[in-house]
Design a protein around this motif. Structure first.
Motif, PDB file in Angstrom:
ATOM      1  N   ARG A   1     -18.506  19.038 -25.446  1.00 26.35           N
ATOM      2  CA  ARG A   1     -19.301  18.497 -24.349  1.00 26.35           C
ATOM      3  C   ARG A   1     -18.478  17.538 -23.490  1.00 26.35           C
ATOM      4  O   ARG A   1     -17.326  17.209 -23.828  1.00 26.35           O
ATOM      5  CB  ARG A   1     -20.520  17.762 -24.921  1.00 26.35           C
ATOM      6  N   LYS A   2     -19.085  17.082 -22.399  1.00 25.49           N
ATOM      7  CA  LYS A   2     -18.397  16.150 -21.496  1.00 25.49           C
ATOM      8  C   LYS A   2     -18.051  14.841 -22.191  1.00 25.49           C
ATOM      9  O   LYS A   2     -17.038  14.210 -21.873  1.00 25.49           O
ATOM     10  CB  LYS A   2     -19.268  15.875 -20.267  1.00 25.49           C
ATOM     11  N   ASP A   3     -18.903  14.429 -23.126  1.00 30.89           N
ATOM     12  CA  ASP A   3     -18.625  13.189 -23.856  1.00 30.89           C
ATOM     13  C   ASP A   3     -17.688  13.425 -25.039  1.00 30.89           C
ATOM     14  O   ASP A   3     -17.530  12.557 -25.899  1.00 30.89           O
ATOM     15  CB  ASP A   3     -19.922  12.544 -24.336  1.00 30.89           C
ATOM     16  N   LYS A   4     -17.100  14.641 -25.082  1.00 30.67           N
ATOM     17  CA  LYS A   4     -16.128  15.060 -26.104  1.00 30.67           C
ATOM     18  C   LYS A   4     -16.749  15.282 -27.485  1.00 30.67           C
ATOM     19  O   LYS A   4     -16.024  15.474 -28.471  1.00 30.67           O
ATOM     20  CB  LYS A   4     -14.980  14.056 -26.206  1.00 30.67           C
TER      21      LYS A   4
END
Length: 467
Positions: free
Chosen positions: A271-274
């Motif tokens: 995800r974008k938040d890793k």
């Protein structure tokens, strides 16, 4: 108790069994499986599972004998001892379509879609996906149908319609062909990228599939004029509250079990938040499918069925590399059987399967040629109920090679014009079976202790001149 050596190649399996039942009329046999697998060095050297042969027979029948009992046992060895019951439930609820069923479904679907063809009607068949994928595999089955044989002059098969040019006096129907509708996204994308701009060339655009997931079928339904998939072959997600594979709303433990291994067998989405999300742990895009085919499993099916990642032994493989691995193991077993026939076989067996002559000085030796090897393997597989395409997969050969091998077999009197065994071919096969069974009998009743290194305490009868 007795022990049976199931495989004496790289992966050695010792199978011992005993009867446990107070009533001798209802005895069931419990198997104690011990495997030592050099093929999978990262696995524990010894895996032991207990399962009765009735359960194995039930699973094998459920899988329509596409998977051998030994492969079922190997697959069960992926799991912990206390998880076997969940694995058995999963395998018992897996729907498998054989080659014959696939041909019949496609044939029936096309007869429904085209009950009558006019003189200017032309059908374009376009498999979804690249060569070697499921779509092109289904094209092979389509060519075996009665519909194709009856209307072959009105059928054009195209790997792509990008360069298709329509004739003004023809009515063209485009049929997209695939074996399985999973999420439906790949089919929708293919339609939008390759078909949508060419819609005006066709009177109608249709889709024919063997099976599919309810959600995926609903997604692609609006983009086609008609879709033909038998209603009984449209499935709900395995762990959905609508489904009843494991009893009404009694699926949580089975889902956790499959997800536990699924995250080890698939790659996560970052995800974008890793953070990581394992959206494919229960099948591609969480399809949760329990469907496979004799030629392989779709990635929408639970990964524990088809994956070979991290030394996992698949039940029904998906990828071509898995099939090559299976092919290698099968070829090893054929080589082993031929070595027995070479040493102990009859004159007839020597004449048919050892035709290659080798000269060393003044001496001459007979050996197995590639054709001998292939003919013996084809006889063995065909007698076990395998179809042409499955045999080609097992041997790693093309259809045209298969046909050439059969022609040589016909010249030897082993096959007739219908590609079935002649009486002579059947006699040869039975002779080989008896020979192999006779020579393997010595191994069947050896206990596992026979293979252990034994300590011998040697005490001399005379020491320092004294007895």
């Amino acid at each position: 108790m007795r022990s049976l050596v199931l495989n004496r190649n790289e992966s050695t399996c010792l199978l011992s069994s005993d009867f446990r039942s107070e009533n001798p009329l209802t005895q069931t046999r419990t198997f104690h499986i011990q495997t030592r697998c050099a093929t999978y060095p990262n696995r524990p050297k010894t895996l032991i599972k207990r399962i009765d042969n009735i359960t194995i027979d039930i699973i094998s029948a459920r899988l329509k004998n596409v998977v051998s009992p030994l492969d079922i046992i190997k697959w069960l060895n992926n799991f912990e001892e206390n998880e076997i019951k969940y694995a058995i439930d999963i395998a018992s609820n897996l729907t498998v379509y054989t080659s014959y069923e696939i041909e019949e479904i496609i044939n029936s679907s096309l007869n429904i879609l085209f009950p009558k063809l006019e003189a200017n009607d032309i059908i374009i068949i376009n498999p979804i996906g690249n060569f070697g994928k499921s779509g092109s595999m289904v094209t092979y089955f389509f060519q075996k149908t009665d519909f194709h044989r009856k209307h072959n002059k009105k059928i054009i098969m195209l790997p792509t319609v990008q360069n298709f040019t329509a004739e003004a006096d023809k009515n063209y129907s485009l049929v997209l062909l695939d074996d399985f509708v999973g999420s439906g996204n790949s089919i929708k994308t293919y339609f939008e990228d390759s078909i949508d701009s060419l819609k005006s060339n066709f009177k109608e655009i249709l889709f024919v599939g063997v099976a599919g997931m309810k959600q995926g079928v609903e997604l692609i339904n609006p983009i086609f004029d008609r879709i033909e998939i038998p209603k009984s072959n449209i499935f709900k997600k395995a762990f959905s509250s609508e489904a009843s594979y494991f009893g009404y709303r009694n699926y949580i433990q089975h889902r956790e079990f499959c997800f536990k291994y699924g995250i080890k067998l698939t790659s996560p989405k970052v995800r974008k938040d890793k953070s990581e999300k394992f959206i494919n742990a229960l099948g591609y895009e969480n399809s949760q499918a329990l469907v496979s085919f004799s030629h392989g499993s779709p990635n929408n099916t639970l990964p524990i069925i088809w994956s070979n990642k991290n030394n996992w032994f698949p039940l029904i493989p998906r990828f071509f590399s898995d099939k090559i691995s299976v092919s290698k193991e099968f070829r090893k077993s054929i080589s082993y059987e031929l070595s027995i026939l070479k040493e102990f076989g009859s004159e007839n067996l020597h004449n048919e399967f050892f035709t290659h002559q080798i000269k060393k000085g003044k001496r001459s030796f007979s050996s197995v040629s590639k054709i001998d090897f292939s003919i013996y393997a084809i006889i063995k597989l065909s007698r076990s109920g395998f179809t042409e395409i499955n045999i080609c997969q097992k041997l790693g050969i093309l259809t045209k090679d298969y046909e050439q091998i059969l022609e040589i077999g016909k010249q030897r009197g082993l096959f007739n014009q219908g590609n079935n065994l002649t009486l002579f071919g059947l006699e040869i096969y039975q002779d080989a079976k008896k020979c192999i069974k006779r020579k393997n009998r010595n191994f069947e009743y050896e206990s596992a202790d026979y293979f252990a290194v034994k300590e011998t305490n040697y005490i001399p009868r005379i020491f320092n001149g004294k007895s």
